[in-house]
Enzyme design. Structure first.
Site, PDB file in Angstrom:
ATOM      1  N   CYS A 116      -6.799   9.514  61.821  1.00 37.54           N
ATOM      2  CA  CYS A 116      -7.634   8.912  62.874  1.00 37.54           C
ATOM      3  C   CYS A 116      -8.606   7.861  62.358  1.00 37.54           C
ATOM      4  O   CYS A 116      -9.184   7.114  63.153  1.00 37.54           O
ATOM      5  CB  CYS A 116      -8.402  10.002  63.619  1.00 37.54           C
ATOM      6  SG  CYS A 116      -7.291  11.181  64.381  1.00 37.54           S
ATOM      7  N   HIS A 255     -14.426   7.222  67.221  1.00 33.62           N
ATOM      8  CA  HIS A 255     -13.057   7.704  67.423  1.00 33.62           C
ATOM      9  C   HIS A 255     -13.027   8.638  68.636  1.00 33.62           C
ATOM     10  O   HIS A 255     -13.920   9.462  68.819  1.00 33.62           O
ATOM     11  CB  HIS A 255     -12.593   8.438  66.160  1.00 33.62           C
ATOM     12  CG  HIS A 255     -11.311   9.180  66.361  1.00 33.62           C
ATOM     13  ND1 HIS A 255     -10.196   8.566  66.883  1.00 33.62           N
ATOM     14  CD2 HIS A 255     -10.968  10.470  66.148  1.00 33.62           C
ATOM     15  CE1 HIS A 255      -9.221   9.454  66.968  1.00 33.62           C
ATOM     16  NE2 HIS A 255      -9.667  10.620  66.532  1.00 33.62           N
ATOM     17  N   ASN A 285      -6.530  11.709  72.467  1.00 38.87           N
ATOM     18  CA  ASN A 285      -6.751  11.254  71.087  1.00 38.87           C
ATOM     19  C   ASN A 285      -5.499  10.507  70.615  1.00 38.87           C
ATOM     20  O   ASN A 285      -4.450  11.116  70.439  1.00 38.87           O
ATOM     21  CB  ASN A 285      -7.029  12.485  70.210  1.00 38.87           C
ATOM     22  CG  ASN A 285      -7.251  12.131  68.746  1.00 38.87           C
ATOM     23  OD1 ASN A 285      -7.014  11.003  68.316  1.00 38.87           O
ATOM     24  ND2 ASN A 285      -7.683  13.105  67.970  1.00 38.87           N
TER      25      ASN A 285
HETATM   26  N1  ACO Z   1      -6.236  25.989  77.048  1.00 40.92           N
HETATM   27  C1  ACO Z   1      -6.857  27.173  77.209  1.00 40.92           C
HETATM   28  N2  ACO Z   1      -7.425  27.834  76.193  1.00 40.92           N
HETATM   29  C2  ACO Z   1      -7.355  27.276  74.976  1.00 40.92           C
HETATM   30  C3  ACO Z   1      -6.712  26.033  74.741  1.00 40.92           C
HETATM   31  C4  ACO Z   1      -6.133  25.398  75.844  1.00 40.92           C
HETATM   32  N3  ACO Z   1      -5.503  24.210  75.756  1.00 40.92           N
HETATM   33  N4  ACO Z   1      -6.805  25.731  73.410  1.00 40.92           N
HETATM   34  C5  ACO Z   1      -7.492  26.725  72.832  1.00 40.92           C
HETATM   35  N5  ACO Z   1      -7.813  27.667  73.764  1.00 40.92           N
HETATM   36  C6  ACO Z   1      -8.537  28.926  73.588  1.00 40.92           C
HETATM   37  C7  ACO Z   1      -8.405  29.465  72.176  1.00 40.92           C
HETATM   38  O1  ACO Z   1      -7.195  30.186  72.046  1.00 40.92           O
HETATM   39  C8  ACO Z   1      -9.619  30.353  72.111  1.00 40.92           C
HETATM   40  O2  ACO Z   1      -9.325  31.557  72.753  1.00 40.92           O
HETATM   41  P1  ACO Z   1      -9.877  32.968  72.185  1.00 40.92           P
HETATM   42  O3  ACO Z   1     -11.368  32.849  72.264  1.00 40.92           O
HETATM   43  O4  ACO Z   1      -9.288  33.965  73.108  1.00 40.92           O
HETATM   44  O5  ACO Z   1      -9.374  33.045  70.780  1.00 40.92           O
HETATM   45  C9  ACO Z   1     -10.668  29.590  72.935  1.00 40.92           C
HETATM   46  O6  ACO Z   1      -9.927  28.679  73.751  1.00 40.92           O
HETATM   47  C10 ACO Z   1     -11.681  28.828  72.119  1.00 40.92           C
HETATM   48  O7  ACO Z   1     -10.999  28.098  71.100  1.00 40.92           O
HETATM   49  P2  ACO Z   1     -11.733  27.105  70.138  1.00 40.92           P
HETATM   50  O8  ACO Z   1     -10.762  26.539  69.164  1.00 40.92           O
HETATM   51  O9  ACO Z   1     -12.949  27.788  69.591  1.00 40.92           O
HETATM   52  O10 ACO Z   1     -12.181  25.973  71.187  1.00 40.92           O
HETATM   53  P3  ACO Z   1     -13.113  24.769  70.962  1.00 40.92           P
HETATM   54  O11 ACO Z   1     -14.188  24.807  71.944  1.00 40.92           O
HETATM   55  O12 ACO Z   1     -13.485  24.577  69.514  1.00 40.92           O
HETATM   56  O13 ACO Z   1     -12.165  23.530  71.367  1.00 40.92           O
HETATM   57  C11 ACO Z   1     -10.888  21.803  70.296  1.00 40.92           C
HETATM   58  C12 ACO Z   1     -10.981  23.282  70.651  1.00 40.92           C
HETATM   59  C13 ACO Z   1     -10.805  21.033  71.581  1.00 40.92           C
HETATM   60  C14 ACO Z   1      -9.637  21.566  69.466  1.00 40.92           C
HETATM   61  C15 ACO Z   1     -12.130  21.353  69.504  1.00 40.92           C
HETATM   62  O14 ACO Z   1     -12.373  22.260  68.468  1.00 40.92           O
HETATM   63  C16 ACO Z   1     -12.003  19.964  68.897  1.00 40.92           C
HETATM   64  O15 ACO Z   1     -12.026  18.969  69.580  1.00 40.92           O
HETATM   65  N6  ACO Z   1     -11.940  19.859  67.553  1.00 40.92           N
HETATM   66  C17 ACO Z   1     -12.021  18.589  66.810  1.00 40.92           C
HETATM   67  C18 ACO Z   1     -10.862  17.664  66.978  1.00 40.92           C
HETATM   68  C19 ACO Z   1     -11.047  16.459  66.080  1.00 40.92           C
HETATM   69  O16 ACO Z   1     -12.094  15.863  66.011  1.00 40.92           O
HETATM   70  N7  ACO Z   1     -10.066  16.108  65.295  1.00 40.92           N
HETATM   71  C20 ACO Z   1     -10.262  15.040  64.320  1.00 40.92           C
HETATM   72  C21 ACO Z   1      -9.457  13.893  64.514  1.00 40.92           C
HETATM   73  S1  ACO Z   1      -7.778  14.256  64.839  1.00 40.92           S
HETATM   74  C22 ACO Z   1      -6.812  13.536  63.601  1.00 40.92           C
HETATM   75  O17 ACO Z   1      -7.232  13.108  62.574  1.00 40.92           O
HETATM   76  C23 ACO Z   1      -5.338  13.590  63.834  1.00 40.92           C
END
Ligand code: ACO
Length: 331
Positions: A116, A255, A285
């Site tokens: 990214c 980003h 993204n």
């Molecule tokens: N729908 C419903 N529930 C979901 C989904 C979904 N699509 N995805 C995850 N959950 C659930 C999980 O299973 C978890 O359930 P549990 O509590 O029963 O275990 C719950 O939601 C919470 O999961 P988290 O991973 O803690 O959710 P979070 O609030 O952190 O959001 C996310 C996840 C959106 C991925 C976030 O962490 C994020 O944006 N991370 C950073 C992404 C990023 O910046 N990437 C860098 C660049 S990408 C690159 O370089 C290619």
């Protein structure tokens, strides 16, 4: 001798045809439009057609960027593509394929792999090639068909990404006030397991490895925390180094991974909502394409004007990150 600076002469993007709404994922995964919007800000994303690869998406953006720069194809000295979803694994490079599709002949072309942060790394390379006097006009492209490496049984990653491409022409200028002022890039491989696409290993007569699908995997929560911290620190550093304050920035373009990350970073750095460019709700993204696609949106909306100063800030797999202070030098 007059000093040469690198400048952003044109910007363009390409959005593939198929719009996928959050509700479309409800049919294949245990997820909801409400969860996706609340946790990420994403409402929709676009996916390439089966016939389109990253080079095809990149070509469309590149054609428009070249047209907007008023350069002829023969005047492009170098082509660099950033992608984490290349047409082919290893070779040929997406940049070679893209160059040929554009009719560019006998010019260097290569890919970079910095996920990214791709577009910031492209700017760093282009700036350095231009300031050293090696080249005059460079085509840089962030092109991604991320849908080709998504695991559509994994709700925690497949809903986050979209396909698309952004392209820019970086050219020589003698005017510092119209140039790319500074680019900062960095990495830390110690966190390489936060975001990865495991290699497919074929079992053979000689080797006993199992087949591992080459899908994108992410430790979302850990990545989230590190992204907010790194993106904020990076901006503070580049502004301090260049003696620039928040009020001098016309547009802050981070980003586009998650609206919560963008808001947290924007607020910590005290940017007003009018300064912060947000497109994650409509494209998801798009990795290396995310920043140039966002730049193109403000350009096509008529907001980005010649001389405006943009602060770009990215973070991605590797881990890699970077920031850039860029004047727009197009029309
Ligand atoms: N729908 C419903 N529930 C979901 C989904 C979904 N699509 N995805 C995850 N959950 C659930 C999980 O299973 C978890 O359930 P549990 O509590 O029963 O275990 C719950 O939601 C919470 O999961 P988290 O991973 O803690 O959710 P979070 O609030 O952190 O959001 C996310 C996840 C959106 C991925 C976030 O962490 C994020 O944006 N991370 C950073 C992404 C990023 O910046 N990437 C860098 C660049 S990408 C690159 O370089 C290619």
């Amino acid at each position: 001798m007059t000093k040469k600076y690198a400048s952003l002469k044109s910007i363009a993007s390409y959005i593939p045809p198929k719009c996928i709404k959050n509700s479309d994922f409800e049919e294949i995964l245990d997820t909801s439009d409400e969860w996706i919007q609340k946790r990420t800000g994403i409402q929709m994303r676009y996916f390439a057609s089966p016939e389109q690869n990253s080079s095809d998406l990149g070509v469309e953006a590149a054609k428009l960027a070249i047209k907007r720069s008023n350069l002829k194809i023969e005047e492009i000295d170098l082509v660099i593509v950033a992608t984490l979803s290349p047409d082919f694994l290893g070779m040929p490079s997406t940049a070679c394929l893209l160059s040929t599709k554009l009719g560019i002949k006998n010019r260097p072309a290569f890919d970079i792999s910095t996920a990214c942060s791709g577009f910031i790394y492209l700017l760093a390379l282009a700036k350095s090639f231009i300031e050293s006097g090696t080249y005059e006009n460079i085509l840089i492209v962030g092109a991604e068909k991320i849908s080709s490496i998504l695991d559509f049984t994994d709700r925690s990653t497949s809903v986050l990404f979209g396909d698309g491409a952004g392209a820019a022409i970086i050219s020589t200028t003698t005017q510092k006030e119209h140039s790319i002022l500074d680019v900062h890039i960095s990495s830390d491989g110690a966190y390489s397991d936060y975001l990865l696409t495991p290699r497919t290993l074929k079992g053979s007569h000689f080797l006993e490895e199992n087949l591992i699908p080459q899908y994108l995997q992410m430790k979302g929560n850990e990545t989230f925390k590190l992204a907010v911290k790194t993106l904020t620190n990076d901006v503070e550093e580049i502004m301090k180094k260049n003696n620039i304050d928040v009020n001098s920035i016309d547009f802050f373009i981070p980003h586009q991974a998650n609206l919560r990350i963008i808001s947290a970073v924007g607020e910590q750095l005290k940017f007003s909502p009018q300064q912060v460019v947000v497109t994650v709700h409509k494209y998801g993204n798009t990795s290396a394409a995310s920043i140039p696609m966002a730049m193109n949106d403000i350009y096509e909306d008529g907001k980005l004007k010649n001389g405006d100063l943009m602060l770009l800030d990215a973070f991605g797999g590797g881990l890699t990150w970077g920031s850039a202070l860029v004047h727009f030098n197009g029309n």
